[in-house]
Design a protein around this motif. Structure first.
Motif, PDB file in Angstrom:
ATOM      1  N   PRO A  76      -9.195   1.833  -6.940  1.00  0.00           N
ATOM      2  CA  PRO A  76      -9.673   1.045  -5.795  1.00  0.00           C
ATOM      3  C   PRO A  76      -8.572   0.346  -5.003  1.00  0.00           C
ATOM      4  N   VAL A  77      -7.434   0.036  -5.651  1.00  0.00           N
ATOM      5  CA  VAL A  77      -6.341  -0.637  -4.941  1.00  0.00           C
ATOM      6  C   VAL A  77      -5.051   0.150  -5.159  1.00  0.00           C
ATOM      7  N   LEU A  78      -4.452   0.589  -4.062  1.00  0.00           N
ATOM      8  CA  LEU A  78      -3.177   1.308  -4.102  1.00  0.00           C
ATOM      9  C   LEU A  78      -2.181   0.561  -3.222  1.00  0.00           C
ATOM     10  N   LEU A  79      -1.030   0.222  -3.797  1.00  0.00           N
ATOM     11  CA  LEU A  79       0.047  -0.416  -3.048  1.00  0.00           C
ATOM     12  C   LEU A  79       1.132   0.611  -2.796  1.00  0.00           C
ATOM     13  N   LYS A  80       1.500   0.786  -1.529  1.00  0.00           N
ATOM     14  CA  LYS A  80       2.521   1.766  -1.165  1.00  0.00           C
ATOM     15  C   LYS A  80       3.746   1.030  -0.615  1.00  0.00           C
ATOM     16  N   PRO A  81       4.795   0.893  -1.433  1.00  0.00           N
ATOM     17  CA  PRO A  81       5.986   0.169  -0.981  1.00  0.00           C
ATOM     18  C   PRO A  81       6.607   0.838   0.239  1.00  0.00           C
ATOM     19  N   GLY A  82       6.950   0.015   1.237  1.00  0.00           N
ATOM     20  CA  GLY A  82       7.547   0.557   2.449  1.00  0.00           C
ATOM     21  C   GLY A  82       8.893  -0.031   2.761  1.00  0.00           C
ATOM     22  N   GLY A  83       9.296  -1.041   1.997  1.00  0.00           N
ATOM     23  CA  GLY A  83      10.578  -1.691   2.218  1.00  0.00           C
ATOM     24  C   GLY A  83      10.925  -2.520   1.013  1.00  0.00           C
ATOM     25  N   GLU A  84      11.968  -3.340   1.141  1.00  0.00           N
ATOM     26  CA  GLU A  84      12.404  -4.139   0.009  1.00  0.00           C
ATOM     27  C   GLU A  84      11.357  -5.178  -0.386  1.00  0.00           C
ATOM     28  N   ASN A  85      10.561  -5.643   0.548  1.00  0.00           N
ATOM     29  CA  ASN A  85       9.623  -6.718   0.237  1.00  0.00           C
ATOM     30  C   ASN A  85       8.294  -6.554   0.957  1.00  0.00           C
ATOM     31  N   SER A  86       7.860  -5.321   1.152  1.00  0.00           N
ATOM     32  CA  SER A  86       6.581  -5.105   1.823  1.00  0.00           C
ATOM     33  C   SER A  86       5.907  -3.858   1.275  1.00  0.00           C
ATOM     34  N   VAL A 115     -12.402  -4.316  -7.506  1.00  0.00           N
ATOM     35  CA  VAL A 115     -11.982  -3.641  -8.733  1.00  0.00           C
ATOM     36  C   VAL A 115     -13.119  -3.625  -9.758  1.00  0.00           C
ATOM     37  N   LEU A 116     -13.707  -4.784  -9.997  1.00  0.00           N
ATOM     38  CA  LEU A 116     -14.783  -4.862 -10.996  1.00  0.00           C
ATOM     39  C   LEU A 116     -16.007  -4.072 -10.555  1.00  0.00           C
TER      40      LEU A 116
END
Length: 499
Positions: A76-86, A115-116
């Motif tokens: 349900p939650v995907l984080l896609k890093p795009g830089g050093e801090n984002s 998520v739940l």
């Protein structure tokens, strides 16, 4: 039956993803309807579901292990890093916002409800849900906002299996310390351990496992042996340095050398897995021009940050090496972000917000980034060979000439496409490699019987075999059906909590 289990790990890359896949494959072979689940994934390696949702690639292959279609609820939650801090935040398959590490903390409470809800939905439709944790379950600086490890386990009352990678060294302090740093409510759910990647005679490990059980009151439910060549749809580019198995000898007289530019924000590098599985194809990753010199094919792969990684390509002098290759008629393949780099211009007011920057000028195309992301499963053909693939991109490539190549273009020996997964199509892959060999003068013959889908299926079966043959499956059944046993002992207070 509506059971569930959380597979946690002492560290990132301890083996959570493959153990989760192995348990899914073992269960489905027992006739159990099973689904994978990862509450929060941080990865640029993603896939697209049949209804156009973007989820972590690891959950796609875990769904394959479970023999079910992947769906957004599985990640349900995907984080896609795009830089050093984002990072870009993808919720139920759709990008919703960009965050920093600090601003994301404020969003977690809202995401935890989703998520739940997703986990409850899967549990209502499947007999068992095998959940994969993220990183370590005892990141004591993040515990108060955790939604993927013990925060999830305590909210959903999930029994927890902790996996440790013995090949890294220090597996006993890692397993003990993982539990010792937990508060009592978290410790009460940790039901056992699993040792991964063991080399040698397991009898040598027995005294340590016995002592670990005496110290923690928790058994080790299996020792999985080291098996080379089980790489599968990894979610972290760090895994590219792992053992990819023995190189298969070529069918023809020559080996075909493929150099993949290892971009800083490399994404969807599993596009190259099918090449690596092909007998006589040597795939290696390159960061400087010298490593491209003797390659028969250079691949510019996908990236989460096209403009930033293009600047890196120029800083390393790789742009000049690529230009020389193109001028000499030596093959280059750009995929998605790599395809965008080959263009004349790139206008990006979405990801990098850099405006218009010059591309590598190796294809007659221009790129404009759209705010809405394209997520699709396209089909097509090349030289009579059917191709099915998937798309994940903001950049829209507009051609102005050139020979059609899938959805992109080709000029001379330089080809570009936004389609991920195209090389997994056996007929297309063989035809493309034959074209590369003919262009470079290699006496290379693609294996006529390489079936990449069968290769992937065999590896998933091998993971299921590992669980079935080397784990205490009776104990796993009890955890899935009844949860963590009551009365598990508490370890003395550690740095993460006070009594």
């Amino acid at each position: 039956m509506s059971g569930a289990l959380l597979v946690a790990g002492t560290t990132s890359d301890a083996g959570k993803s493959v153990v989760t896949a192995g348990i899914c494959r073992w269960l489905v072979r027992q006739g159990v309807a099973v689904a994978p689940f990862k509450a929060q994934n941080m990865s640029n390696n993603s896939g697209v579901t049949a209804d156009g949702a973007e989820i972590g690639r690891a959950q796609v292959f875990q769904a394959a292990a479970a023999r079910v279609e992947p769906e957004a609820a599985m990640n349900p939650v995907l984080l896609k890093p795009g830089g050093e801090n984002s990072s870009q935040v993808v919720v139920l398959g759709k990008a919703v916002t960009d965050v920093t590490a600090m601003s994301y903390r404020g969003l977690k409470a809202q995401l935890f409800e989703q998520v739940l809800s997703s986990l409850a939905d899967l549990r209502s439709r499947f007999d068992v849900v095998v959940c994969e944790g993220a990183g370590s379950p005892t990141e004591i600086n993040l515990r108060d906002t955790d939604i993927a490890n013990m925060g999830l386990a305590t909210a959903a009352r999930l029994p927890v299996l902790v996996v440790g990678d013995i090949d890294r060294g220090g597996v006993f302090p890692a397993l003990y310390g993982t539990v010792a740093l937990m508060p009592p409510a978290d410790q009460a759910l940790v039901a056992g351990f699993l040792v991964n990647k063991f080399r040698g005679d397991p009898r040598l490990l027995a005294p340590g496992l016995d002592t670990l059980q005496q110290l923690t009151g928790r058994p080790t439910l299996g020792v999985l042996p080291w098996v080379p060549g089980l790489w599968l749809d990894v979610e972290d580019s760090l895994d590219l340095d792992g053992d990819r198995g023995p190189a298969l000898p070529p069918v023809g007289e020559d080996v075909l050398r493929v150099s993949v530019v290892r971009l800083p924000r490399l994404s969807n590098f599993t596009d190259l897995d099918a090449l690596a599985a092909e007998p006589g194809v040597l795939v290696r990753y390159a960061t400087n021009p010298a490593e491209l010199a003797d390659a028969d094919l250079v691949v510019l792969p996908g990236t989460r940050s096209t403009v930033s990684d293009l600047a890196w390509v120029r800083e390393r002098g790789l742009d000049l090496a690529l230009a020389r290759r193109a001028a000499e008629g030596r093959p280059v393949l750009g995929i998605c972000g790599g395809h965008q780099m080959l263009a004349r211009s790139i206008t990006d007011d979405v990801e990098s917000r850099s405006g218009t920057v010059p591309g590598l000028w190796l294809l007659p195309t221009d790129v404009v980034f759209a705010r809405d992301k394209t997520l699709a499963r396209p089909t097509g053909s090349w030289r009579g060979h059917p191709v099915s693939a998937y798309e994940i991109h903001h950049g829209v490539v507009t051609p102005d000439g050139g020979e059609p190549f899938l959805d992109g273009v080709r000029v001379g020996a330089v080809s570009g496409t936004t389609w991920h997964g195209a090389l997994e199509n056996d007929g297309f892959r063989r035809a493309f490699l034959a074209d590369v060999a003919a262009t470079t003068g290699r006496r290379f013959t693609a294996a006529p019987d390489t079936d990449f889908a069968a290769v992937r299926e065999a590896r998933l079966d091998a993971l299921g075999d590992l669980v079935e043959q080397h784990a205490d499956t009776d104990a796993l059944w009890r955890l899935v059906e009844h949860g963590a046993p009551a009365g598990l002992p508490m370890l003395p207070p550690g740095a993460g909590w006070t009594s």
